[in-house]
Scaffold this motif. Structure first.
Motif, short mmCIF file in Angstrom:
data_model
loop_
_atom_site.label_atom_id
_atom_site.label_comp_id
_atom_site.label_asym_id
_atom_site.label_seq_id
_atom_site.Cartn_x
_atom_site.Cartn_y
_atom_site.Cartn_z
N ALA A 150 40.37 37.33 47.63
CA ALA A 150 39.15 37.73 48.35
C ALA A 150 37.92 37.59 47.46
O ALA A 150 36.87 37.09 47.90
N VAL A 151 38.03 37.99 46.20
CA VAL A 151 36.90 37.89 45.27
C VAL A 151 36.55 36.43 45.02
O VAL A 151 35.38 36.04 45.04
N ARG B 123 45.95 39.59 46.53
CA ARG B 123 45.12 39.64 47.74
C ARG B 123 43.66 39.90 47.36
O ARG B 123 42.74 39.25 47.86
N GLU B 124 43.44 40.84 46.48
CA GLU B 124 42.08 41.18 46.05
C GLU B 124 41.47 40.02 45.26
O GLU B 124 40.30 39.68 45.45
#
Length: 92
Positions: free
Chosen positions: A49-50, A45-46
């Motif tokens: 997003a990045v 998920r991170e």
């Protein structure tokens, strides 16, 4: 000396303090996941997003309208652009 990543290796080792591992394990358990699945899902998920933030271009409304205008009505090529085009290798 850092080790080189192996492309076909499916393992990734992390060193975290015991209290961090305990919190992660508790959160994984509360979500009915094993620790690997929980950490992988959160990391993905991170990562998504990045990557999404890095691939977006944010423009003000004025800049956005200017880009659209230039796309619809491009300026005549200048000498520098013409020289660069001539220097390009011929494609097959």
């Amino acid at each position: 000396m850092p080790r080189t990543a192996v492309e076909d290796n499916q393992r990734m080792n992390l060193r975290v303090p015991p209290e961090v591992k305990s919190r992660l394990a508790r959160a994984a358990s509360l979500n009915h996941l094993d620790l690997t699945s929980f950490v992988t899902q959160a990391a993905l998920r991170e990562a998504d997003a990045v990557i999404a933030a890095a691939e977006k271009i944010k423009l003000s409304e004025d800049s956005y309208l200017r880009v659209l205008s230039l796309l619809e009505n491009p300026p005549e090529p200048n000498e520098k652009l013409l020289a660069a085009a001539k220097a390009m290798p011929k494609s097959v």
